[in-house]
Design a protein around this motif. Structure first.
Motif, PDB file in Angstrom:
ATOM      1  N   ARG A 229       0.844  -1.197   0.000  1.00  0.00           N
ATOM      2  CA  ARG A 229       0.000   0.000   0.000  1.00  0.00           C
ATOM      3  C   ARG A 229       0.875   1.240   0.000  1.00  0.00           C
ATOM      4  N   LYS A 230       0.545   2.154  -0.898  1.00  0.00           N
ATOM      5  CA  LYS A 230       1.333   3.381  -1.072  1.00  0.00           C
ATOM      6  C   LYS A 230       0.450   4.591  -0.790  1.00  0.00           C
ATOM      7  N   VAL A 231       0.902   5.437   0.112  1.00  0.00           N
ATOM      8  CA  VAL A 231       0.194   6.677   0.433  1.00  0.00           C
ATOM      9  C   VAL A 231       0.954   7.822  -0.220  1.00  0.00           C
ATOM     10  N   ARG A 232       0.269   8.604  -1.041  1.00  0.00           N
ATOM     11  CA  ARG A 232       0.929   9.652  -1.815  1.00  0.00           C
ATOM     12  C   ARG A 232       0.024  10.865  -1.933  1.00  0.00           C
ATOM     13  N   ASP A 233       0.580  11.967  -2.390  1.00  0.00           N
ATOM     14  CA  ASP A 233      -0.189  13.199  -2.468  1.00  0.00           C
ATOM     15  C   ASP A 233      -1.222  13.183  -3.581  1.00  0.00           C
ATOM     16  N   ARG A 234      -0.982  12.390  -4.605  1.00  0.00           N
ATOM     17  CA  ARG A 234      -1.962  12.240  -5.677  1.00  0.00           C
ATOM     18  C   ARG A 234      -1.905  10.802  -6.175  1.00  0.00           C
ATOM     19  N   ALA A 235      -2.973  10.330  -6.759  1.00  0.00           N
ATOM     20  CA  ALA A 235      -3.047   8.929  -7.180  1.00  0.00           C
ATOM     21  C   ALA A 235      -2.212   8.655  -8.419  1.00  0.00           C
ATOM     22  N   VAL A 242       4.546   7.607   2.371  1.00  0.00           N
ATOM     23  CA  VAL A 242       4.760   6.411   3.184  1.00  0.00           C
ATOM     24  C   VAL A 242       4.244   5.228   2.369  1.00  0.00           C
ATOM     25  N   SER A 243       4.930   4.108   2.438  1.00  0.00           N
ATOM     26  CA  SER A 243       4.372   2.886   1.866  1.00  0.00           C
ATOM     27  C   SER A 243       4.671   1.717   2.796  1.00  0.00           C
ATOM     28  N   ALA A 263       8.002  -4.196   5.506  1.00  0.00           N
ATOM     29  CA  ALA A 263       8.985  -3.193   5.103  1.00  0.00           C
ATOM     30  C   ALA A 263       8.261  -1.888   4.808  1.00  0.00           C
ATOM     31  N   PHE A 264       8.942  -0.772   5.093  1.00  0.00           N
ATOM     32  CA  PHE A 264       8.397   0.561   4.843  1.00  0.00           C
ATOM     33  C   PHE A 264       9.141   1.213   3.679  1.00  0.00           C
ATOM     34  N   GLY A 265       8.431   2.042   2.950  1.00  0.00           N
ATOM     35  CA  GLY A 265       9.042   2.914   1.961  1.00  0.00           C
ATOM     36  C   GLY A 265       8.713   4.360   2.269  1.00  0.00           C
ATOM     37  N   GLY A 266       9.493   5.277   1.726  1.00  0.00           N
ATOM     38  CA  GLY A 266       9.239   6.699   1.910  1.00  0.00           C
ATOM     39  C   GLY A 266       9.653   7.257   3.255  1.00  0.00           C
ATOM     40  N   LYS A 311       4.511  12.113   9.269  1.00  0.00           N
ATOM     41  CA  LYS A 311       4.859  10.807   8.724  1.00  0.00           C
ATOM     42  C   LYS A 311       4.869   9.705   9.787  1.00  0.00           C
ATOM     43  N   VAL A 312       5.178  10.043  11.005  1.00  0.00           N
ATOM     44  CA  VAL A 312       5.225   9.028  12.057  1.00  0.00           C
ATOM     45  C   VAL A 312       3.836   8.427  12.255  1.00  0.00           C
ATOM     46  N   ASP A 313       2.848   9.279  12.440  1.00  0.00           N
ATOM     47  CA  ASP A 313       1.488   8.796  12.648  1.00  0.00           C
ATOM     48  C   ASP A 313       0.943   8.164  11.369  1.00  0.00           C
ATOM     49  N   LEU A 314       1.277   8.714  10.218  1.00  0.00           N
ATOM     50  CA  LEU A 314       0.803   8.167   8.948  1.00  0.00           C
ATOM     51  C   LEU A 314       1.356   6.755   8.726  1.00  0.00           C
ATOM     52  N   THR A 315       2.618   6.545   9.054  1.00  0.00           N
ATOM     53  CA  THR A 315       3.204   5.209   8.922  1.00  0.00           C
ATOM     54  C   THR A 315       2.530   4.229   9.872  1.00  0.00           C
ATOM     55  N   ARG A 316       2.309   4.664  11.101  1.00  0.00           N
ATOM     56  CA  ARG A 316       1.659   3.800  12.088  1.00  0.00           C
ATOM     57  C   ARG A 316       0.278   3.393  11.611  1.00  0.00           C
ATOM     58  N   ARG A 317      -0.511   4.349  11.201  1.00  0.00           N
ATOM     59  CA  ARG A 317      -1.881   4.053  10.791  1.00  0.00           C
ATOM     60  C   ARG A 317      -1.921   3.200   9.523  1.00  0.00           C
TER      61      ARG A 317
END
Length: 332
Positions: A229-235, A242-243, A263-266, A311-317
């Motif tokens: 799953r990749k979280v980004r500013d636009r699709a 964060v991924s 594993a995490f990205g970003g 990013k910390v909270d975004l990665t956790r969630r």
């Protein structure tokens, strides 16, 4: 136009010998990253050795049920391969999230692993950058850091690794097959990339002349479920804020986690294998509380910058959400 020489390699040995003998030489595969950097003035090799026509384009099942992926396999072909889609869905999804169809049709497996950061200061030759020119300073520190690291950074560099594919491969326990003047060697992907330390200009442990020829994946464990799953500013093909790449196996009762890989990205200078999170997950109940504990354990050392604290909270969630989805899938 900056002039350079061009040669087409006739074999792996020929390519390695040619580049090893010339400190100013570089390999050319799909060129989607290298050519951009030549245009921007980030790099200026005097000799390009074309390896795109070498016989490195096969995807083969290994005797132990794993997969061997040639370094020249195009990203589109790898994402669509039946064995990748059925056994390693996280890898297929990461590739599809990584770039437009046009770029995937050209980019290679080996080149994807070696792509360099998209930090705007690295790509702007008018600004100081320790990754581009060691000793000049890091313009990102105190600057625009929305996409920058929260884990593993140093005072010399806070850039992040851009590859989606590499995050999935890191989670899956991939090994990189490398040929050099002394022959072939295999390097776990977790050891292939470097954290910046005081040498952020060195992204990997490769030495000049070494050529990636393949990537090897172990067989997935029975009952494994994986995703990316990749979280980004636009699709539309933005780089990851964060991924998360994750794989879990539940016990026969479907209530405890028999194995887990994450594993995490970003978030770091390299794809970040979440060892602490995996340790919390192993053998624990497959519950939201466990997933929260795992995420918080991994992110405890995070050191966000002024401007990317979110990013910390975004990665956790994101991790918690991915693990819940995989658990639900595995329980069906």
């Amino acid at each position: 136009m900056i002039p350079f020489e061009y040669r087409r390699a006739t074999s792996t040995q020929d390519a390695v010998a040619t580049v090893t003998a010339r400190p100013d030489a570089a390999y050319l595969g799909g060129g989607t990253n290298l050519v951009d950097h030549m245009k921007l003035g980030i790099t200026a090799p005097q000799l390009l050795v074309d390896v795109s026509r070498l016989p490195l384009t096969d995807v083969e099942e290994t005797p132990d049920g794993g997969l061997r992926i040639g370094a020249g396999v195009r990203n589109s072909d790898l994402a669509a391969h039946p064995l990748v889609r059925s056994r390693y869905p996280a890898l297929s999804r990461a590739l599809l999230a990584g770039a437009s169809g046009q770029l995937r049709n050209l980019a290679t497996t080996g080149g994807n692993l070696l792509q360099r950061t998209r930090c705007p200061y690295f790509q702007d030759t008018t600004t100081p950058c320790n990754k581009r020119t060691p000793g000049t300073g890091c313009s990102a520190i105190g600057g625009y850091v929305r996409y920058h690291a929260i884990l593993g950074a140093s005072e010399e560099c806070v850039a992040t690794h851009p590859s989606d594919m590499a995050v999935a491969l890191t989670m899956l326990g991939a090994r990189v097959v490398v040929h050099g003047a002394d022959g072939a060697t295999r390097i776990p992907l977790t050891d292939f990339y470097r954290l910046p330390g005081d040498r952020p200009d060195r992204d990997t442990v490769l030495t000049h002349g070494q050529l990636i020829t393949a990537v090897e994946l172990p067989a997935p464990p029975p009952g494994a479920r994986s995703t990316y799953r990749k979280v980004r500013d636009r699709a539309s093909y933005a780089f990851a804020l964060v991924s998360v790449a994750a794989e879990i196996v539940l016990d026969p009762g479907g209530t405890e986690i028999a194995s887990a890989r994450v594993a995490f990205g970003g978030v770091a200078h390299k794809p970040w294998r979440a060892i602490e999170a995996e340790a919390v997950l192993l053998g624990a109940p497959a519950t939201a509380e466990t997933f929260e504990r795992a995420a918080r354990a991994e992110l405890a050392p995070a050191r966000p910058l002024d401007g990317n604290e979110f990013k910390v909270d975004l990665t956790r969630r994101t991790l918690v959400s991915v693990l819940r989805a995989l658990t639900e899938e595995a329980s069906r």
